[in-house]
Design an enzyme around this catalytic site. Structure first.
Site, short mmCIF file in Angstrom:
data_model
loop_
_atom_site.label_atom_id
_atom_site.label_comp_id
_atom_site.label_asym_id
_atom_site.label_seq_id
_atom_site.Cartn_x
_atom_site.Cartn_y
_atom_site.Cartn_z
N ALA A 1 0.75 -1.25 0.00
CA ALA A 1 0.00 0.00 0.04
C ALA A 1 0.80 1.22 0.09
CB ALA A 1 -0.90 0.07 1.19
N ASP A 2 2.28 1.19 0.18
CA ASP A 2 2.91 2.14 0.29
C ASP A 2 2.84 3.19 -1.06
OD1 ASP A 2 5.69 3.26 2.01
OD2 ASP A 2 5.85 3.36 -0.49
N ILE A 3 2.71 4.35 -0.80
CA ILE A 3 2.58 5.36 -1.83
C ILE A 3 3.89 5.38 -2.84
CG2 ILE A 3 3.27 7.31 -0.58
CD1 ILE A 3 0.24 6.95 -2.93
#
Length: 333
Positions: free
Chosen positions: A257-259
DNA sequence: ATCCAGGCTCCTG
DNA sequence: CAGGAGCATGGA
């Protein structure tokens, strides 16, 4: 009355120590690391006592040759304490983790192949352990990096042990007990939010009084460890993943989910949209066992690409206000 | 000025 | 249970 010992580390090639120095410089971790002409220094608290470690490396230009890294441990009480400090550095520098298996794993993807060639010798550069990693990650939640550095420095200077050498002060990262002794009100003047002060101190109290067993994480799978950590107040999935990656050095952690990771995939593979978490998981199938490395290389490469972009913009000025300040900032990167 | 930073909790409907 | 406010500040 103190013990001194020197350790020589010879990690497997490819290994470029330069990346570690750059990382320390660019994150302006001056509250923990001091950067000398040809070496880095940092204090650690081990067995309740601070020791000082000087680190230097002799690098060759040959890509296939690894550096000789020298650790000088000062101020230890005995050999065991010095050995413990050396072990922390072996961990932080990932010296026991060869990169070639990762490079081979991703060799059939032209984009990844390009990145691994470009960044050959870049290793995971870790925090000293899960406790330090957790505190730093909690502090880093949400806020910009500059501000996070101020908070970290403030915390360290407030409660950590230090060693004075030749009119410079080296702070060790505080122990759980040292943070546990603080009150929330002591962190507020340092610009901690009330919540952030609670998360940091409550977590430290849990570790200090044994309710939280960080050593137990070692034997857990990634998902088990994340599940146990996110039960704690103030710790979400992102923070838990940071601890597994930067604290424990797990090689196979995918922060899907890390941007930053999603931006990097969009950027380097030319997607017309930012991949969703699910799409990242599907995309990362080919990295199995080395997800942390792939992620770390993508973060680094995207950072470099952004820096280059910024530089480009700088060399085609439309207005030239505050030139000197901008230049000074670029020098840090 | 306004919006977002390598999030997370807690409150609201 | 999804959605959004609030957090504290700095940089764009």
């Amino acid at each position: 009355m103190s013990f001194q010992k020197t350790y020589i580390l010879t990690p497997p090639a490819p290994y470029r120590f330069e990346y570690f120095r750059k990382r320390v410089e660019s994150s302006s971790n001056t509250y923990l690391y001091s950067i000398g002409d040809n070496r880095l220094s940092r204090a650690h608290i081990i067995g309740g006592r601070p020791v000082l470690v000087h680190v230097s490396a002799v690098e060759t230009t040959a890509a296939q040759e690894a550096p000789r890294i020298t650790l000088d441990v000062h101020g230890a009480q005995d050999e065991a304490q010095a050995d413990a400090a050396a072990d922390i550095w072996r961990h932080m520098l990932s010296v026991d983790r060869p990169l070639l298996p990762f490079y081979e794993k991703v060799a059939d993807d032209p984009v990844m192949q390009n990145l691994t060639a470009e960044l050959s010798g870049l290793h995971l550069l870790l925090d000293s352990g899960p406790f330090e990693s957790m505190i730093l990650s909690i502090i880093g939640q949400q806020v910009n990096l500059t501000f996070a550095e101020n908070l970290k420095r403030g915390l360290v200077e407030l409660c950590a042990s230090s060693i004075d050498v030749a009119d410079s002060t080296h702070f060790a990262f505080p122990s759980p007990e040292q943070i546990a002794r603080l009150e929330y009100d002591q962190l507020r003047p340092l610009k901690f939010s009330q919540r952030k002060a609670e998360y940091v101190i409550d977590f430290s109290r849990g570790v200090a009084d044994g309710r939280i067993d960080l050593a137990a994480l070692e034997t857990m799978s990634n998902e088990e460890a994340i599940d146990s950590l996110v039960k704690l107040r103030g710790i979400g999935r992102w923070t838990a993943e940071c601890v597994l990656l930067f604290g424990l050095g797990r090689p196979d952690l995918l922060p899907a989910a890390d941007i930053g990771l999603r931006n990097a995939i969009q950027h380097f593979w030319g997607w017309d949209h930012q991949p969703t978490e699910l799409e990242v998981r599907a995309f990362a199938q080919g990295w199995q066992g080395y997800e942390s490395y792939a992620t770390y290389y993508l973060w680094t490469a995207l950072g470099l690409a952004r820096a280059a972009q910024k530089q480009q913009k700088e060399t085609t000025p439309t207005g030239r206000r505050k030139n000197s300040k901008i230049m000074a900032e670029q020098d840090k990167e």
